[in-house]
Design a protein around this motif. Structure first.
Motif, short mmCIF file in Angstrom:
data_model
loop_
_atom_site.label_atom_id
_atom_site.label_comp_id
_atom_site.label_asym_id
_atom_site.label_seq_id
_atom_site.Cartn_x
_atom_site.Cartn_y
_atom_site.Cartn_z
N ARG A 69 -54.21 -30.10 63.29
CA ARG A 69 -54.78 -31.39 62.92
C ARG A 69 -53.68 -32.42 62.69
N ALA A 70 -52.61 -31.96 62.02
CA ALA A 70 -51.50 -32.88 61.76
C ALA A 70 -50.83 -33.29 63.08
N LEU A 71 -50.70 -32.34 64.01
CA LEU A 71 -50.04 -32.66 65.29
C LEU A 71 -50.85 -33.64 66.13
N MET A 72 -52.18 -33.66 65.91
CA MET A 72 -53.04 -34.56 66.68
C MET A 72 -52.68 -36.03 66.44
N GLY A 73 -52.08 -36.33 65.30
CA GLY A 73 -51.77 -37.72 64.97
C GLY A 73 -50.39 -38.15 65.43
N ASN A 74 -49.73 -37.34 66.26
CA ASN A 74 -48.42 -37.72 66.79
C ASN A 74 -47.36 -37.96 65.72
N PRO A 75 -47.18 -37.02 64.80
CA PRO A 75 -46.23 -37.29 63.71
C PRO A 75 -44.78 -37.24 64.19
N ARG A 76 -43.93 -37.96 63.47
CA ARG A 76 -42.50 -37.86 63.72
C ARG A 76 -41.86 -36.95 62.69
N PHE A 77 -42.56 -36.85 61.57
CA PHE A 77 -42.05 -36.10 60.43
C PHE A 77 -43.22 -35.31 59.84
N LEU A 78 -43.01 -34.01 59.67
CA LEU A 78 -44.10 -33.15 59.20
C LEU A 78 -43.68 -32.48 57.90
N MET A 79 -44.51 -32.57 56.88
CA MET A 79 -44.24 -31.86 55.64
C MET A 79 -45.24 -30.71 55.51
N LEU A 80 -44.74 -29.50 55.40
CA LEU A 80 -45.62 -28.33 55.32
C LEU A 80 -45.50 -27.71 53.94
N ASP A 81 -46.64 -27.61 53.24
CA ASP A 81 -46.61 -27.04 51.89
C ASP A 81 -47.16 -25.62 51.92
N GLU A 82 -46.29 -24.65 51.70
CA GLU A 82 -46.67 -23.24 51.62
C GLU A 82 -47.52 -22.77 52.79
N PRO A 83 -47.01 -22.87 54.00
CA PRO A 83 -47.83 -22.41 55.14
C PRO A 83 -48.08 -20.90 55.14
N SER A 84 -47.33 -20.14 54.34
CA SER A 84 -47.54 -18.68 54.37
C SER A 84 -48.55 -18.23 53.31
N LEU A 85 -49.03 -19.16 52.51
CA LEU A 85 -49.90 -18.80 51.39
C LEU A 85 -51.27 -18.33 51.87
N GLY A 86 -51.69 -17.17 51.40
CA GLY A 86 -53.04 -16.66 51.69
C GLY A 86 -53.26 -16.30 53.14
N ILE A 87 -52.21 -15.84 53.80
CA ILE A 87 -52.32 -15.51 55.22
C ILE A 87 -51.96 -14.06 55.43
N ALA A 88 -52.68 -13.41 56.34
CA ALA A 88 -52.37 -12.01 56.65
C ALA A 88 -50.89 -11.90 57.04
N PRO A 89 -50.17 -10.92 56.45
CA PRO A 89 -48.72 -10.83 56.66
C PRO A 89 -48.30 -10.85 58.13
N ARG A 90 -49.11 -10.24 59.01
CA ARG A 90 -48.68 -10.20 60.41
C ARG A 90 -48.76 -11.58 61.07
N LEU A 91 -49.54 -12.50 60.44
CA LEU A 91 -49.65 -13.84 61.03
C LEU A 91 -48.54 -14.78 60.54
N ILE A 92 -47.92 -14.43 59.40
CA ILE A 92 -46.91 -15.31 58.83
C ILE A 92 -45.79 -15.55 59.83
N GLY A 93 -45.34 -14.46 60.46
CA GLY A 93 -44.27 -14.57 61.45
C GLY A 93 -44.65 -15.53 62.57
N THR A 94 -45.88 -15.38 63.05
CA THR A 94 -46.36 -16.24 64.14
C THR A 94 -46.30 -17.71 63.73
N ILE A 95 -46.83 -17.99 62.53
CA ILE A 95 -46.86 -19.38 62.06
C ILE A 95 -45.44 -19.95 62.01
#
Lengths: 235, 270
Positions: free
Chosen positions: A147-173
């Motif tokens: 959703r954030a990428l849809m707006g053509n950002p130049r600068f992206l702030m990500l807050d805790e992208p690994s929170l509440g995610i299956a461990p095998r998906l964290i690496g992918t993210i």
């Protein structure tokens, strides 16, 4: 690209940030690490305009954005993927992506961004008509970043992208975060509890402790810092 | 409408409905009566004036209270409601006025039932507005932004939605619909007075709860059910208790099915 100087933020009488300053260079991945209550999320929320600073200055691309409302900050290309993802669970995946491009009017550009997002997260394309609230945690995180990428950002702030995610998906993210930074040249400010992972993919890091910058330096060097190792990196 | 986005009951709705009827009354003097286009022009004028009134009320009364507890907003709503009621008594007088016959009047006899042309206007306009509203909320970008905002205003701001603008638009939309309601009501009960909005306002609230609050088809179904029940009670020996029964329905629904007939208890993954 982003320059924060002497930022003070408080919730009522409780001070959350007691004068932090940092710089983020164009094209870099920079991380903010620190324990609970160190002020990481507060810093991001203040930069994106959800909270007001009591003192200090935030400049983006050389212009003062400290007092701008959140929607005008997004319009300048600074996009915040908040903690807990905050996707619109009452809308479909498709509608969530459309909302990400709320400020864009060029249909060709929107279509191009959609294709890019589907390229990064093919899973989203399979789930287009599904209500976003029914996605798994990892898929919701993909949607929030998409959703954030849809707006053509130049600068992206990500807050805790690994929170509440299956461990095998964290690496992918995290791989995708690196890929977005490399392929699109989007500068990234990453807030993470998982300091090991954050230091691995970032170039520079700031360590926050109770509302102050306690330590900063090249991520590669910080990984070997004894103090940091004992506190955040599990010995 | 407003509840769906802002989570508070807009008690001013019934009074905007009344203002709509009064705008219809005054504008109605300027157009030829008994004409379809004249009637529709009056309808449009009332909707536009009330849309502006709704935006004004939001700007002056509610915007400052955006982060206050619901109770404060509720009290303010009652205050605005009293203000509109008394202001129109002051400006237009408290005496009921008879509403002009804007649309052509005729009675049709269809299969043993008498249908007046005004009733057809009510059904036609209501259906049209219902579909227009559904289209705006479900298919347009602004409507999607309204739904996004209703779930999480902060996330909406973070994708670039101007919250104030969308809320203002929501009030305009809701108030325009109230004005249309006021005109349609006044066509069939052609006596208008400054307090005429109170009862329909409360009844609309009951209908919305009955159908499932924040749900457009639900509100329409609730209105239809409530109207049918009232009509039957009105024609029976208990007609005096017509209003009491409407509110008894409210209490029963709140006790046994608080989400309403079409409402759902939403379960979300976190």
């Amino acid at each position: 690209m982003l320059s924060v100087s002497d930022l003070h933020v408080s919730y009522g009488a409780i001070s959350a940030l007691a004068g932090i300053s940092f710089e983020i260079a164009q094209g870099a991945i920079v991380t903010l690490i620190g324990g609970n209550g160190a002020g990481k999320t507060t810093a991001l929320r203040t930069i994106s305009g959800l909270l007001r600073a009591r003192r200090g200055r935030i400049a983006f691309l050389g212009e003062d954005i400290t007092a701008l409302p959140a929607h005008k900050i997004v319009a300048r290309g600074l996009c915040h993927v908040p903690e807990g993802r905050m996707i619109f669970s009452n809308l479909t995946v498709d509608e969530n992506l459309a909302m990400g491009a709320y400020l864009l009017h060029d249909r060709a550009l929107i279509a191009q961004n959609r294709d890019y997002v589907f390229g990064v997260f093919p899973r989203l394309k399979e789930r287009l008509k599904q209500m976003a609230g029914t996605l798994s945690g990892g898929e919701q995180q993909m949607l929030a970043i998409g959703r954030a990428l849809m707006g053509n950002p130049r600068f992206l702030m990500l807050d805790e992208p690994s929170l509440g995610i299956a461990p095998r998906l964290i690496g992918t993210i995290f791989e995708k975060i690196v890929e977005i930074n490399r392929d699109r040249g989007i500068t990234i400010l990453l807030v993470e509890q998982n300091a090991n992972l954050a230091l691995e993919i970032s170039r520079y890091a700031y360590v926050l402790e109770t509302g102050r910058v306690a330590l900063q330096g090249e991520s590669a060097q910080l990984r070997t810092e004894p103090l940091l190792k004992a506190t955040y990196l599990g010995g | 409408m407003v509840y769906g986005v802002l989570r508070f009951i807009n008690f001013v709705h019934g009074d905007v409905f009344m203002v709509g009827a009064y705008v219809g009354y005054y504008v109605g003097r300027l157009v030829p009566h008994h004409s379809l286009w004249g009637g529709l022009a009056v309808l449009a004028a009332a909707m536009i004036v009330c849309a502006a009134l709704g935006m004004l009320i939001e700007r002056l009364a509610y915007r400052r209270l955006r982060s206050s507890p619901t109770l404060n907003v509720l009290i303010t709503a009652i205050g605005v409601s009293l203000l509109l009621e008394n202001l129109s008594q002051y400006l237009c007088g408290a005496t009921p006025r008879s509403f002009p016959e804007l649309f052509p009047v005729a009675t049709y006899h269809v299969g043993g039932v008498f249908v007046s042309s005004n009733q057809l206007v009510v059904i036609g306009v209501t259906l049209l507005l219902l579909f227009a509203l559904r289209y705006i909320v479900l298919r347009t970008k602004l409507g999607t932004a309204m739904r996004a905002l209703s779930l999480n205003p902060q996330a909406a701001a973070l994708v670039g939605i101007d919250i104030n603008f969308v809320i203002s638009f929501t009030f305009a939309l809701g108030s325009a619909l109230a004005a249309a309601g006021g005109i349609l009501y006044a066509l069939n009960y052609p006596s208008i007075d400054p307090l005429m909005g109170v009862m329909p306002g409360l009844k609309a609230f009951v209908a919305a709860i009955l159908g499932g609050i924040g749900n457009i088809p639900g509100a329409a179904l609730g209105g239809l059910l409530l109207g049918t029940v009232e009509t039957f009670v009105g024609g029976s020996q208990w007609s005096t208790y017509k209003d009491a029964i409407a509110f008894a329905i409210l209490i029963i629904i709140l006790l046994f099915r608080p989400a309403g007939l079409l409402g759902r208890f939403t379960v979300e993954k976190v």
